[in-house]
Enzyme design. Structure first.
Site, PDB file in Angstrom:
ATOM      1  N   ARG A 238      77.102 -18.951  38.483  1.00 29.87           N
ATOM      2  CA  ARG A 238      77.342 -17.571  37.110  1.00 29.87           C
ATOM      3  C   ARG A 238      75.701 -18.230  36.957  1.00 29.87           C
ATOM      4  O   ARG A 238      75.301 -19.502  36.136  1.00 29.87           O
ATOM      5  CB  ARG A 238      78.544 -17.701  36.498  1.00 29.87           C
ATOM      6  CG  ARG A 238      79.725 -17.345  36.890  1.00 29.87           C
ATOM      7  CD  ARG A 238      79.493 -15.397  36.822  1.00 29.87           C
ATOM      8  NE  ARG A 238      80.905 -14.895  37.182  1.00 29.87           N
ATOM      9  CZ  ARG A 238      81.089 -14.401  38.346  1.00 29.87           C
ATOM     10  NH1 ARG A 238      80.530 -14.858  39.494  1.00 29.87           N
ATOM     11  NH2 ARG A 238      82.483 -13.579  38.712  1.00 29.87           N
ATOM     12  N   GLU A 267      71.991 -10.973  33.863  1.00 28.32           N
ATOM     13  CA  GLU A 267      72.635  -9.474  34.833  1.00 28.32           C
ATOM     14  C   GLU A 267      72.606  -8.350  34.478  1.00 28.32           C
ATOM     15  O   GLU A 267      73.372  -8.136  33.349  1.00 28.32           O
ATOM     16  CB  GLU A 267      73.747  -9.816  36.227  1.00 28.32           C
ATOM     17  CG  GLU A 267      73.366 -10.695  36.147  1.00 28.32           C
ATOM     18  CD  GLU A 267      74.417 -11.284  37.566  1.00 28.32           C
ATOM     19  OE1 GLU A 267      74.993 -11.033  37.803  1.00 28.32           O
ATOM     20  OE2 GLU A 267      74.153 -12.415  37.860  1.00 28.32           O
ATOM     21  N   HIS A 285      72.727 -11.030  43.395  1.00 24.30           N
ATOM     22  CA  HIS A 285      74.567 -11.396  43.542  1.00 24.30           C
ATOM     23  C   HIS A 285      74.951 -10.243  44.164  1.00 24.30           C
ATOM     24  O   HIS A 285      75.918  -9.893  44.556  1.00 24.30           O
ATOM     25  CB  HIS A 285      74.820 -10.600  41.588  1.00 24.30           C
ATOM     26  CG  HIS A 285      76.409 -11.463  41.524  1.00 24.30           C
ATOM     27  ND1 HIS A 285      76.858 -11.432  40.675  1.00 24.30           N
ATOM     28  CD2 HIS A 285      76.927 -11.873  42.411  1.00 24.30           C
ATOM     29  CE1 HIS A 285      77.689 -12.454  40.152  1.00 24.30           C
ATOM     30  NE2 HIS A 285      78.436 -12.463  41.341  1.00 24.30           N
TER      31      HIS A 285
HETATM   32  C1  DGY Z   1      83.143 -13.235  41.977  1.00 26.23           C
HETATM   33  O1  DGY Z   1      83.677 -13.126  42.900  1.00 26.23           O
HETATM   34  O2  DGY Z   1      83.460 -13.756  40.906  1.00 26.23           O
HETATM   35  C2  DGY Z   1      81.788 -12.815  43.367  1.00 26.23           C
HETATM   36  O3  DGY Z   1      80.990 -13.830  41.956  1.00 26.23           O
HETATM   37  C3  DGY Z   1      81.815 -11.324  43.161  1.00 26.23           C
HETATM   38  O4  DGY Z   1      80.623 -11.865  44.179  1.00 26.23           O
END
Ligand code: DGY
Length: 319
Positions: A238, A267, A285
């Site tokens: 993240r 983002e 992403h």
């Molecule tokens: C998640 O599943 O947390 C991913 O970031 C999605 O792509």
């Protein structure tokens, strides 16, 4: 028959599965659903199948009403959901672990290779139309064999990334709340260390921990300064785990050699300092973005919602 609200576009197979038993109201717009529209639509829902772009907080849970039983996130990360607020209201929150492990580890490896072998720079150079020819010292990168990968957060995705790195001839260290299975640790030759040591010894630092208050800016100016000046930072977890301004400055000053980022602090914005730099690979992403993986994620979210609506334990409850 219950009412299921799906907050964004998901593969048809998951919608069909939900529709066999329930009335489904699925947002089908090309853009994300707006907040107001979302609050309006969730009113009276028994289940909400949410995407990570939607904030599921007290306001939304209250707008849904007391009949809401489950919030099924189509993601493994659930920092978009206020889980305590769900728990207080007796709402089950679920996520999609496991099904996106391999796809996300693939992207981590892709970023490692792209950053260390300067693939983004090479691509930009060719597309710019500039003259180039093979040269002994042209766009030299850094090899992986014999180097050390430091995995921060050794859950499923961290382990899958470590397996791939091992196949590329890398040594593995990791930082995690728990020791991994000793058989796997032996197989990978992986050693558990504290973050300080990991940052000091790793040639590649790859982030795989969940995001929350404890990991906000886990990697900031101090941690970047503790890395080797030949090292690379990879983030497929993240964005806000990394202080993006500090990273831009460390990359600009040559404090570290490069970075590969799939996720960003705000983002879809990207820190302008990063956009100017050649030594960072930026992708939007894409960790779980394969047809197979997104289908599996949506199907698991549907199974989670259906189970709770049937009064059963869902396959992937959070916590
Ligand atoms: C998640 O599943 O947390 C991913 O970031 C999605 O792509």
């Amino acid at each position: 028959m219950s009412r299921v609200v799906v907050t964004g576009r998901v593969p048809d197979a998951a919608l069909e599965k939900l529709r066999t038993k329930h009335e489904v109201d699925a947002w089908a717009g090309p853009e994300s659903i707006g907040r107001e529209e979302l609050l309006r639509r969730v009113a009276g829902a028994d289940a909400v199948v949410s995407l990570l772009t939607e904030r599921i907080d007290s306001e939304l849970l209250d707008a849904a009403g007391p009949q809401l039983k489950v919030v099924a996130n189509v993601a493994v990360g659930y920092d978009n959901i206020d889980v305590p607020a769900c728990t207080e209201r007796g709402i089950v929150a679920t996520n999609t672990p496991g099904v996106l492990t391999e796809a996300t580890a693939d992207i981590a490896l892709g970023l490692i290779l792209s950053a260390t072998r300067r693939l983004g720079e090479g691509e930009r150079l060719i597309r710019s139309g500039q003259d180039w020819k093979w040269g002994m010292f042209f766009l030299l990168g850094s090899s992986l064999q014999g180097k050390t990968l430091g995995v921060v957060g050794m859950g499923g995705i961290g382990q899958a990334t470590a397996r791939r790195a091992k196949a590329f001839g890398m040594e593995i260290v990791y930082q995690s709340r728990r020791e991994i299975d000793p058989v796997l640790a032996d197989e990978l030759g992986a050693r558990r260390v504290e973050l300080d040591e990991l940052l000091a010894v790793s040639d590649i630092v790859s982030l795989h921990c969940p995001y929350g208050p404890a990991t906000h800016h886990l990697i900031g100016a101090e941690q970047l300064a503790a890395m080797k000046d030949t090292a690379y930072l990879i983030n497929t977890a993240r964005g806000p785990i990394v202080d993006e301004a500090a990273l831009a400055s460390a990359l600009r000053e040559g404090q570290i050699a490069g970075a590969g980022l799939d996720v960003f602090e705000n983002e879809p914005s990207v820190h302008p300092g990063l956009l100017e730099l050649e030594n960072v690979v930026l992708v939007p992403h894409l960790g779980s973005a394969t047809v197979e993986t997104r289908t599996a994620m949506a199907m698991l979210a549907a199974d989670n919602a259906l189970a709770v609506l049937e009064g059963e334990r869902p396959p992937a409850p959070i916590g």
